[in-house]
Scaffold this active site. Structure first.
Site, mmCIF file in Angstrom:
data_model
loop_
_atom_site.group_PDB
_atom_site.id
_atom_site.type_symbol
_atom_site.label_atom_id
_atom_site.label_comp_id
_atom_site.label_asym_id
_atom_site.label_seq_id
_atom_site.Cartn_x
_atom_site.Cartn_y
_atom_site.Cartn_z
ATOM 1 N N ARG A 163 5.780 15.199 9.698
ATOM 2 C CA ARG A 163 4.430 14.677 9.941
ATOM 3 C C ARG A 163 3.857 14.915 11.320
ATOM 4 O O ARG A 163 2.664 15.139 11.477
ATOM 5 C CB ARG A 163 4.465 13.159 9.748
ATOM 6 N N GLU A 177 8.434 15.144 -0.031
ATOM 7 C CA GLU A 177 7.418 14.968 1.017
ATOM 8 C C GLU A 177 7.836 15.766 2.243
ATOM 9 O O GLU A 177 8.944 16.326 2.272
ATOM 10 C CB GLU A 177 7.245 13.479 1.341
ATOM 11 N N HIS A 204 -0.492 9.543 10.089
ATOM 12 C CA HIS A 204 -0.334 10.225 8.808
ATOM 13 C C HIS A 204 -1.360 11.345 8.772
ATOM 14 O O HIS A 204 -2.535 11.127 9.077
ATOM 15 C CB HIS A 204 -0.553 9.254 7.646
ATOM 16 N N HIS A 241 -0.472 5.252 11.311
ATOM 17 C CA HIS A 241 0.156 4.912 10.038
ATOM 18 C C HIS A 241 1.417 4.068 10.192
ATOM 19 O O HIS A 241 1.639 3.134 9.427
ATOM 20 C CB HIS A 241 0.488 6.230 9.336
ATOM 21 N N GLY A 295 6.739 6.719 -2.044
ATOM 22 C CA GLY A 295 7.943 6.206 -2.662
ATOM 23 C C GLY A 295 9.040 5.862 -1.686
ATOM 24 O O GLY A 295 8.797 5.685 -0.497
ATOM 25 N N ASP A 319 2.291 -8.553 15.517
ATOM 26 C CA ASP A 319 2.542 -9.916 16.012
ATOM 27 C C ASP A 319 4.007 -10.137 16.416
ATOM 28 O O ASP A 319 4.292 -10.759 17.445
ATOM 29 C CB ASP A 319 2.162 -10.966 14.950
ATOM 30 N N ARG A 359 9.459 9.390 12.207
ATOM 31 C CA ARG A 359 10.093 8.944 10.946
ATOM 32 C C ARG A 359 9.955 10.001 9.849
ATOM 33 O O ARG A 359 8.877 10.565 9.644
ATOM 34 C CB ARG A 359 9.420 7.653 10.479
ATOM 35 N N TYR A 371 0.809 -1.224 0.000
ATOM 36 C CA TYR A 371 0.000 0.000 0.000
ATOM 37 C C TYR A 371 0.844 1.276 0.000
ATOM 38 O O TYR A 371 0.286 2.377 0.010
ATOM 39 C CB TYR A 371 -0.966 -0.013 1.197
HETATM 40 P P1 FAD Z 1 4.974 -5.544 5.731
HETATM 41 O O1 FAD Z 1 5.137 -5.092 4.346
HETATM 42 O O2 FAD Z 1 3.811 -5.016 6.460
HETATM 43 O O3 FAD Z 1 4.913 -7.125 5.746
HETATM 44 C C1 FAD Z 1 4.584 -7.817 6.932
HETATM 45 C C2 FAD Z 1 4.468 -9.294 6.624
HETATM 46 O O4 FAD Z 1 4.460 -10.037 7.830
HETATM 47 C C3 FAD Z 1 3.197 -9.684 5.888
HETATM 48 O O5 FAD Z 1 3.535 -10.637 4.916
HETATM 49 C C4 FAD Z 1 2.342 -10.332 6.978
HETATM 50 O O6 FAD Z 1 1.421 -11.268 6.515
HETATM 51 C C5 FAD Z 1 3.440 -11.011 7.779
HETATM 52 N N1 FAD Z 1 3.032 -11.340 9.149
HETATM 53 C C6 FAD Z 1 2.756 -10.497 10.166
HETATM 54 N N2 FAD Z 1 2.430 -11.194 11.279
HETATM 55 C C7 FAD Z 1 2.492 -12.505 10.954
HETATM 56 C C8 FAD Z 1 2.255 -13.722 11.649
HETATM 57 N N3 FAD Z 1 1.853 -13.747 12.930
HETATM 58 N N4 FAD Z 1 2.415 -14.892 10.985
HETATM 59 C C9 FAD Z 1 2.795 -14.910 9.682
HETATM 60 N N5 FAD Z 1 3.023 -13.790 8.966
HETATM 61 C C10 FAD Z 1 2.881 -12.611 9.595
HETATM 62 N N6 FAD Z 1 6.863 3.831 3.590
HETATM 63 C C11 FAD Z 1 7.712 4.446 2.724
HETATM 64 O O7 FAD Z 1 8.921 4.390 2.917
HETATM 65 N N7 FAD Z 1 7.210 5.090 1.625
HETATM 66 C C12 FAD Z 1 5.885 5.182 1.366
HETATM 67 O O8 FAD Z 1 5.482 5.753 0.373
HETATM 68 C C13 FAD Z 1 4.978 4.567 2.275
HETATM 69 N N8 FAD Z 1 3.638 4.651 2.087
HETATM 70 C C14 FAD Z 1 2.803 3.950 2.907
HETATM 71 C C15 FAD Z 1 1.436 3.946 2.646
HETATM 72 C C16 FAD Z 1 0.579 3.167 3.418
HETATM 73 C C17 FAD Z 1 -0.894 3.176 3.133
HETATM 74 C C18 FAD Z 1 1.104 2.400 4.486
HETATM 75 C C19 FAD Z 1 0.206 1.560 5.315
HETATM 76 C C20 FAD Z 1 2.456 2.430 4.771
HETATM 77 C C21 FAD Z 1 3.312 3.197 3.994
HETATM 78 N N9 FAD Z 1 4.684 3.222 4.244
HETATM 79 C C22 FAD Z 1 5.529 3.868 3.375
HETATM 80 C C23 FAD Z 1 5.268 2.383 5.288
HETATM 81 C C24 FAD Z 1 5.825 1.103 4.640
HETATM 82 O O9 FAD Z 1 4.957 0.688 3.610
HETATM 83 C C25 FAD Z 1 5.971 -0.020 5.634
HETATM 84 O O10 FAD Z 1 6.623 0.439 6.782
HETATM 85 C C26 FAD Z 1 6.802 -1.149 5.039
HETATM 86 O O11 FAD Z 1 6.256 -1.537 3.816
HETATM 87 C C27 FAD Z 1 6.845 -2.317 6.005
HETATM 88 O O12 FAD Z 1 7.449 -3.392 5.360
HETATM 89 P P2 FAD Z 1 7.717 -4.726 6.168
HETATM 90 O O13 FAD Z 1 8.356 -5.658 5.218
HETATM 91 O O14 FAD Z 1 8.421 -4.396 7.419
HETATM 92 O O15 FAD Z 1 6.262 -5.229 6.604
HETATM 93 C C1 SIN Z 2 2.921 8.810 1.831
HETATM 94 O O1 SIN Z 2 3.003 8.469 0.654
HETATM 95 O O2 SIN Z 2 2.494 9.898 2.215
HETATM 96 C C2 SIN Z 2 3.413 7.856 2.842
HETATM 97 C C3 SIN Z 2 4.870 7.898 2.849
HETATM 98 C C4 SIN Z 2 5.403 7.240 4.074
HETATM 99 O O3 SIN Z 2 4.661 6.799 4.942
HETATM 100 O O4 SIN Z 2 6.629 7.196 4.177
#
Ligand code: FAD
Ligand code: SIN
Length: 540
Positions: free
Chosen positions: A290, A115, A243, A351, A49, A222, A386, A45
């Site tokens: 933010r 941003e 956010h 967020h 970027g 988790d 952040r 989601y």
């Molecule tokens: P995630 O991508 O959330 O992956 C977590 C994984 O863990 C999933 O596969 C889930 O199923 C698994 N999991 C969790 N618990 C368990 C369990 N108990 N058992 C098995 N599997 C489990 N950041 C930026 O830098 N730029 C952006 O533009 C940006 N935009 C964003 C927009 C939105 C709407 C959101 C919500 C966040 C945004 N962020 C952005 C933040 C960023 O997307 C996240 O911080 C980052 O993607 C997290 O990646 P991750 O790999 O740590 O976790």
């Molecule tokens: C956004 O696109 O505004 C989210 C970016 C982020 O959470 O880093």
């Protein structure tokens, strides 16, 4: 099941790690598990970027470092900031090699967005669906690696440690070790054991602890809760980032994000009278960090008795808007908002979790053989707030660092076993479900979840007070007792485990917030409105 490397989570952090370790150790088995389908992650989601120093004329490592430190409000670990900023561009080049496409301008150079809190344009993006593109590229790349097994719909319940061998494990136990996890296989509803020499938590955020959040339903903290139960260290949980601009749609969850990049391209926040209010709060106006923008919106909503403010894009070029933000344009249109004529109603939403599982510069947690990277980890990069778009970057940098360190650790364990030594992981017993019965009433779980989200939103939101925190704490105690009783007596389900984890996360946020007797970054307590001279991390 036994594996060499076990990765929990298929977002950007878990997949970066898995890909690298699988390439480096083609004869070893890497298992990646996720509780949902493979791409249902916060990563998918991400809109705005990934930040990185790319323009060597207008930008520099020093500028990115300074912007990160200013946003972090005195609490960032400077060494970690330098590591992420300097190693980041190499990680971005790698994902480009793996097939992720970022937008380019007419000259063929990458088009860099801006941003809040960034002093220059430095954000690579793919329209307004950057995360989806990065996730796609990673999932496609890992398919070519035969030693990676991706298991979906498999819920990790708990980490395996000496506790499961009958030893007393407390916060003061030295050398707690991880041997893998217990999982609930959601396909056959069986609880299974997966042992591994190295386990990596990449379980993402915890936005679901709040009523209004941009995070999908998988974001239930988790990993943090499991480490806390296993007596590992958790840090700075009070820094929950709201956010500023989630689309205001009462009753719709999760909230649809209106990326900050819209403000980077000229979008202006206005209150109900049409006033562009940000100039009253900060010289950087709509592009302040933010924490400042979210608090300003909160204050305007309270003053005017409204549930949202507006984001005004009517003056922006329609063509450019649709080109950069096609997803937002379509989403708004689908609910009757034409952004070229109407203002977008927006309100802050939970967020991002800046704190989490405490790690060192190699992504090691306080538990041996257990690593953490991505949003579930607290590396020291974000401090008290952040900087936008630093999260995908951090996840890739620490996915890489975890890989480098863990292959060394793996070899040590492997060498030790090749001498004929016994591995304690072999002695872990199967899950014992004796004395538990089928749950009779799902309402007990769903209602408690709603209560938790209500408590966190009402008492532990953008603005906190001592009285609100004390109230939240009392109410969480009751929810905790009721849920533990349910957990002891009924068969486990993902819903029950997630509720239990979210209560733990709520408790950790409230505890961190209560210990922090100051206002800094994302934590604002009206009883202590100033920053304390003592700059400290709160470790639980
Ligand atoms: P995630 O991508 O959330 O992956 C977590 C994984 O863990 C999933 O596969 C889930 O199923 C698994 N999991 C969790 N618990 C368990 C369990 N108990 N058992 C098995 N599997 C489990 N950041 C930026 O830098 N730029 C952006 O533009 C940006 N935009 C964003 C927009 C939105 C709407 C959101 C919500 C966040 C945004 N962020 C952005 C933040 C960023 O997307 C996240 O911080 C980052 O993607 C997290 O990646 P991750 O790999 O740590 O976790
Ligand atoms: C956004 O696109 O505004 C989210 C970016 C982020 O959470 O880093």
């Amino acid at each position: 099941m036994q594996t060499d490397f076990l990765v929990i989570g298929s977002g950007i952090a878990g997949l970066t790690y898995a890909l690298k370790v699988a390439q480096a150790k083609p004869d070893k088995k890497v298992v990646v598990i996720t509780k949902a389908q493979s791409d249902e992650t916060n990563t998918k989601y991400a809109q705005g970027g990934i930040a990185g120093v790319w323009d060597d004329v207008n930008d520099s490592y020093q500028k990115h470092i300074e912007d990160t430190l200013i946003a972090g409000d005195g609490l960032c670990n400077e060494k970690i900031v330098e590591i992420v900023v300097k190693e980041g561009p190499e990680r971005i080049r790698e994902i480009i090699k793996w097939g992720a496409e970022f937008d380019k301008d007419a000259t063929g150079d990458y088009s860099l967005g801006k941003e809040g809190g960034h002093s220059v344009n430095r954000i690579l993006h793919h329209k307004d669906v950057t995360g989806k593109e990065m996730e796609r590229a990673m999932l496609q790349t890992i398919q070519a690696l035969p030693n990676i097994q991706l298991i979906t719909h498999c819920f990790v319940i708990d980490l395996l440690t000496q506790h499961h061998l009958g030893y007393l494990v407390t916060k003061s136990t030295l050398d707690i070790e991880c041997y893998g996890v217990y999982v609930l296989n959601l396909v056959n509803n069986e609880i299974e054991k997966i042992t591994a020499k190295v386990t990596v938590l990449a379980t993402g955020g915890n936005g679901q602890a709040y009523r209004t959040t941009t995070n999908p339903i998988i974001a239930t903290g988790d990993g943090v809760a499991m480490v806390y139960r296993a007596k590992g260290r958790i840090e700075n949980m009070e820094f929950i980032q709201f956010h500023p601009t989630a689309l205001y749609q009462p009753g719709v969850s999760p909230s649809f994000l209106i990326t900050e990049a819209v403000r980077g391209d000229g979008g202006i926040l206005r209150n109900k009278t049409g006033e562009a209010f940000m100039e009253k709060y900060d010289a950087r106006k709509d592009l302040a960090p933010r924490d400042i923008v979210a608090r300003a919106i909160d204050s305007e909503m309270k003053k005017n008795g409204t549930e949202h403010v507006y984001l005004d894009c009517r003056h922006m070029s329609q063509e450019k808007f649709i080109h950069h933000f096609p997803n937002i344009y379509e989403k708004c249109l689908s609910i009757g908002i034409d952004v070229t004529k109407d203002m977008i109603p927006v309100a802050p939403a939970a967020h991002y979790s800046c704190g989490g599982i405490k790690t060192d510069e190699h992504a090691r947690t306080s538990i041996r053989n257990l690593y953490a990277c991505g949003e579930c980890a607290s590396t020291g990069l974000h401090g008290a707030n952040r900087l936008a778009s630093n999260s995908l970057l951090e996840a890739m940098v620490f996915g890489h660092r975890a890989y480098l360190d863990s292959i060394k650790r793996f070899e040590e364990v492997d060498d030790y076993l090749s001498l004929g030594n016994n591995w304690a992981g072999n002695n872990i017993p199967d899950w014992n479900a004796e004395g538990t019965r089928e749950p009779k009433e799902m309402i007990l779980i769903t209602q408690s979840l709603k209560e938790l989200q209500q408590i966190m939103s009402d008492y532990v939101g953008i603005v906190r007070t001592n009285v609100r925190l004390a109230r939240a704490s009392k109410r969480l105690d009751l929810l905790f007792e009721e849920t533990e009783e349910l957990y002891r007596s009924t068969k486990v389900s993902p819903q029950l485990c997630e509720l239990r984890n979210l209560i733990t996360v709520g408790y950790l946020i409230v505890k961190g917030a209560s210990f922090r007797k100051e206002s800094r970054g994302l934590h604002f307590n009206t009883d202590y409105p100033e920053k304390s001279a003592l700059v400290e991390n709160i470790v639980l």
